[in-house]
Write a protein that holds these residues in place. Structure first.
Motif, PDB file in Angstrom:
ATOM      1  N   LEU A  32       0.858  -1.133  -0.045  1.00 44.84           N
ATOM      2  CA  LEU A  32       0.065   0.120   0.151  1.00 44.84           C
ATOM      3  C   LEU A  32       0.741   1.234  -0.092  1.00 44.84           C
ATOM      4  N   LEU A  33       0.619   2.245  -0.950  1.00 48.82           N
ATOM      5  CA  LEU A  33       1.193   3.457  -0.877  1.00 48.82           C
ATOM      6  C   LEU A  33       1.166   4.382   0.002  1.00 48.82           C
ATOM      7  N   ASP A  34       1.846   5.590   0.293  1.00 52.27           N
ATOM      8  CA  ASP A  34       1.830   6.385   1.137  1.00 52.27           C
ATOM      9  C   ASP A  34       1.731   7.905   0.542  1.00 52.27           C
ATOM     10  N   ARG A  35       0.816   8.514   1.096  1.00 56.68           N
ATOM     11  CA  ARG A  35       0.507   9.941   0.770  1.00 56.68           C
ATOM     12  C   ARG A  35      -0.103  10.818   1.961  1.00 56.68           C
ATOM     13  N   LEU A  36       0.039  11.946   2.057  1.00 56.29           N
ATOM     14  CA  LEU A  36      -0.732  12.746   2.897  1.00 56.29           C
ATOM     15  C   LEU A  36      -1.809  13.708   2.456  1.00 56.29           C
ATOM     16  N   VAL A  37      -1.161  14.445   1.281  1.00 53.30           N
ATOM     17  CA  VAL A  37      -2.398  15.328   0.726  1.00 53.30           C
ATOM     18  C   VAL A  37      -2.827  14.615  -0.594  1.00 53.30           C
ATOM     19  N   TYR A  38      -3.560  13.301  -0.289  1.00 51.48           N
ATOM     20  CA  TYR A  38      -4.324  12.673  -1.357  1.00 51.48           C
ATOM     21  C   TYR A  38      -5.391  12.114  -0.787  1.00 51.48           C
ATOM     22  N   ASP A  39      -6.240  11.632  -1.629  1.00 52.11           N
ATOM     23  CA  ASP A  39      -7.516  10.693  -1.224  1.00 52.11           C
ATOM     24  C   ASP A  39      -7.108   9.323  -1.235  1.00 52.11           C
ATOM     25  N   ASN A  40      -6.217   8.923  -0.287  1.00 56.57           N
ATOM     26  CA  ASN A  40      -5.813   7.586  -0.017  1.00 56.57           C
ATOM     27  C   ASN A  40      -5.898   7.187   1.423  1.00 56.57           C
ATOM     28  N   PRO A  41      -6.065   5.927   1.568  1.00 55.14           N
ATOM     29  CA  PRO A  41      -6.119   5.407   3.057  1.00 55.14           C
ATOM     30  C   PRO A  41      -4.778   5.329   3.709  1.00 55.14           C
ATOM     31  N   GLU A  42      -4.654   5.874   4.950  1.00 60.51           N
ATOM     32  CA  GLU A  42      -3.202   5.852   5.717  1.00 60.51           C
ATOM     33  C   GLU A  42      -2.793   4.405   5.586  1.00 60.51           C
ATOM     34  N   PRO A  43      -1.690   4.335   5.160  1.00 58.48           N
ATOM     35  CA  PRO A  43      -0.952   2.815   5.055  1.00 58.48           C
ATOM     36  C   PRO A  43      -0.943   1.950   6.417  1.00 58.48           C
ATOM     37  N   LEU A  44      -0.530   2.576   7.520  1.00 61.64           N
ATOM     38  CA  LEU A  44      -0.258   1.670   8.863  1.00 61.64           C
ATOM     39  C   LEU A  44      -1.819   1.372   9.368  1.00 61.64           C
ATOM     40  N   VAL A  45      -2.527   2.473   9.411  1.00 61.02           N
ATOM     41  CA  VAL A  45      -4.002   2.095   9.807  1.00 61.02           C
ATOM     42  C   VAL A  45      -4.711   0.955   9.092  1.00 61.02           C
ATOM     43  N   THR A  46      -4.367   1.222   7.710  1.00 64.24           N
ATOM     44  CA  THR A  46      -5.093   0.279   6.951  1.00 64.24           C
ATOM     45  C   THR A  46      -4.573  -0.980   6.963  1.00 64.24           C
ATOM     46  N   LEU A  47      -3.153  -1.317   7.088  1.00 71.04           N
ATOM     47  CA  LEU A  47      -2.636  -2.525   6.936  1.00 71.04           C
ATOM     48  C   LEU A  47      -2.749  -3.337   8.363  1.00 71.04           C
ATOM     49  N   ALA A  48      -2.972  -2.647   9.386  1.00 74.62           N
ATOM     50  CA  ALA A  48      -3.343  -3.142  10.566  1.00 74.62           C
ATOM     51  C   ALA A  48      -4.897  -3.767  10.533  1.00 74.62           C
ATOM     52  N   VAL A  49      -5.699  -3.039   9.709  1.00 69.79           N
ATOM     53  CA  VAL A  49      -7.216  -3.612   9.757  1.00 69.79           C
ATOM     54  C   VAL A  49      -6.902  -4.929   8.797  1.00 69.79           C
ATOM     55  N   LEU A  50      -6.098  -4.911   7.916  1.00 60.57           N
ATOM     56  CA  LEU A  50      -5.874  -6.249   6.801  1.00 60.57           C
ATOM     57  C   LEU A  50      -5.434  -7.179   7.429  1.00 60.57           C
ATOM     58  N   ALA A  51      -4.352  -6.926   8.588  1.00 62.84           N
ATOM     59  CA  ALA A  51      -3.509  -8.128   9.334  1.00 62.84           C
ATOM     60  C   ALA A  51      -4.593  -8.793  10.145  1.00 62.84           C
ATOM     61  N   GLY A  52      -5.931  -7.896  10.449  1.00 60.63           N
ATOM     62  CA  GLY A  52      -6.683  -8.942  11.230  1.00 60.63           C
ATOM     63  C   GLY A  52      -7.543  -9.523  10.357  1.00 60.63           C
ATOM     64  N   ALA A  53      -7.495  -9.343   9.135  1.00 61.99           N
ATOM     65  CA  ALA A  53      -8.442 -10.056   8.156  1.00 61.99           C
ATOM     66  C   ALA A  53      -7.746 -11.286   7.315  1.00 61.99           C
ATOM     67  N   THR A  54      -6.326 -11.180   7.596  1.00 56.72           N
ATOM     68  CA  THR A  54      -5.690 -12.349   7.096  1.00 56.72           C
ATOM     69  C   THR A  54      -4.598 -13.247   8.040  1.00 56.72           C
ATOM     70  N   SER A  55      -4.034 -14.029   7.448  1.00 60.18           N
ATOM     71  CA  SER A  55      -3.096 -14.901   8.498  1.00 60.18           C
ATOM     72  C   SER A  55      -1.900 -15.268   7.791  1.00 60.18           C
ATOM     73  N   ARG A  56      -1.777 -14.952   6.617  1.00 62.26           N
ATOM     74  CA  ARG A  56      -0.439 -15.577   5.873  1.00 62.26           C
ATOM     75  C   ARG A  56       0.491 -14.376   5.165  1.00 62.26           C
ATOM     76  N   VAL A  57      -0.061 -13.543   4.435  1.00 60.04           N
ATOM     77  CA  VAL A  57       0.430 -12.702   3.504  1.00 60.04           C
ATOM     78  C   VAL A  57       1.118 -11.361   4.326  1.00 60.04           C
ATOM     79  N   ARG A  58       2.446 -10.939   3.713  1.00 60.34           N
ATOM     80  CA  ARG A  58       3.108  -9.969   4.329  1.00 60.34           C
ATOM     81  C   ARG A  58       2.216  -8.761   4.277  1.00 60.34           C
ATOM     82  N   LEU A  59       2.729  -7.724   4.933  1.00 60.59           N
ATOM     83  CA  LEU A  59       1.972  -6.349   4.967  1.00 60.59           C
ATOM     84  C   LEU A  59       3.194  -5.069   4.619  1.00 60.59           C
ATOM     85  N   GLN A  60       2.972  -4.832   3.504  1.00 57.79           N
ATOM     86  CA  GLN A  60       4.233  -3.913   2.923  1.00 57.79           C
ATOM     87  C   GLN A  60       3.821  -2.539   2.665  1.00 57.79           C
ATOM     88  N   THR A  61       4.410  -1.521   3.099  1.00 54.40           N
ATOM     89  CA  THR A  61       4.535  -0.074   2.617  1.00 54.40           C
ATOM     90  C   THR A  61       5.033   0.063   1.454  1.00 54.40           C
TER      91      THR A  61
END
Length: 281
Positions: A32-61
């Motif tokens: 997941l990419l990272d920008r501040l002034v753009y309409d994208n989800p914040e990556p660490l918050v989003t990957l934390a949510v996705l961590a709880g929905a997965t069990s195997r894949v790595r989570l990468q910024t």
């Protein structure tokens, strides 16, 4: 060679579907990419949510911009996500080059590289249990991976490539396949010159859209909007891979160049692409 998925940013609500399909398939990583002034989800918050929905894949910024963030808080957030995901966090890092991001964060565009070079030893020290400074002690929790999450660095200039050998575990080449060979060679050379054992992990990236015409047009629209202010929109769109043959050819070329992993970066929102891309890998 592993293959991961770079997640589209246009509709965050769909990312749980993307993550579930990727985790059930052959993919190694979600990026997941990272920008501040753009309409994208914040990556660490989003990957934390996705961590709880997965069990195997790595989570990468791809890539997180440390100069936009306060160092101790970033260390704590990354360590927490790494610990709660069972060591699945991979931090791809870069300095960021968009003036509006730095204006909003109150950080200097011209000093962003120097700021990150000051942050890196602090992050490593905190992840190893050391104190923040003489005035402030350690910042927990301890990450799952001793010494902190795996660090990949993106960039093109020599100073950026050297960070891989100085502080990192590998290199993230967010570049067209034609550029990747010399970048990989420069990283390998720097790695040896710094006396590092083993070899850096080499990760590349291609942009893809696979499906009906509306999926491809959605991807082109999202890519075009993202790169509109960069002056490189047409060039980036010309590198979009939209057929199985083109994607397979790019994967083969990058494998031959020594890539350990290739991220298939998706801009179109349709989660069904995860299943179609799985059939290719």
């Amino acid at each position: 060679m592993n293959v991961g998925l770079g997640l589209p940013i246009a509709d965050p609500a769909l990312l749980l579907d993307w993550a579930a399909r990727a985790d059930a398939g052959p993919f190694s990583t979600l990026g997941l990419l990272d920008r501040l002034v753009y309409d994208n989800p914040e990556p660490l918050v989003t990957l934390a949510v996705l961590a709880g929905a997965t069990s195997r894949v790595r989570l990468q910024t791809e890539v997180l911009l440390p100069p936009l963030r306060e160092t101790a808080l970033l260390a704590k957030q990354a360590a927490t996500l790494d610990r709660l995901s069972g060591g699945r966090l991979v931090l791809g890092l870069g300095v960021g080059g968009r003036a509006d991001d730095h204006a909003a964060a109150g950080t200097g565009l011209r000093t962003r590289g120097r700021r990150m070079d000051e942050q890196l030893p602090v992050l490593r020290r905190l992840w190893s249990g050391g104190p923040f400074s003489d005035e402030a002690g350690p910042v927990g929790p301890a990450p799952a991976r001793p010494g902190g999450p795996e660090l990949l660095f993106g960039g093109f200039k020599p100073v950026a490539l050297e960070r891989v050998a100085r502080w990192g575990d590998g290199f993230l080449a967010a570049a067209p396949p034609a550029w990747v060979g010399p970048l990989f060679d420069a990283v390998r050379t720097s790695w040896k010159e710094h006396g590092r054992e083993g070899a850096p992990r080499l990760v590349s990236q291609i942009t893809v859209a696979l499906g009906p015409d509306e999926v491809i047009e959605d991807a082109r629209a999202s890519m075009g909007a993202y790169y509109a202010t960069s002056g490189a929109s047409d060039y980036m769109l010309s590198g979009l891979h939209t057929t199985p043959a083109a994607i397979r050819d790019a994967l083969a070329r990058l494998r031959d160049l020594g890539a350990d992993e290739v991220m298939l970066y998706c801009w179109g929102r349709d989660p069904g692409q995860a299943d179609r891309l799985a059939d290719l890998v």
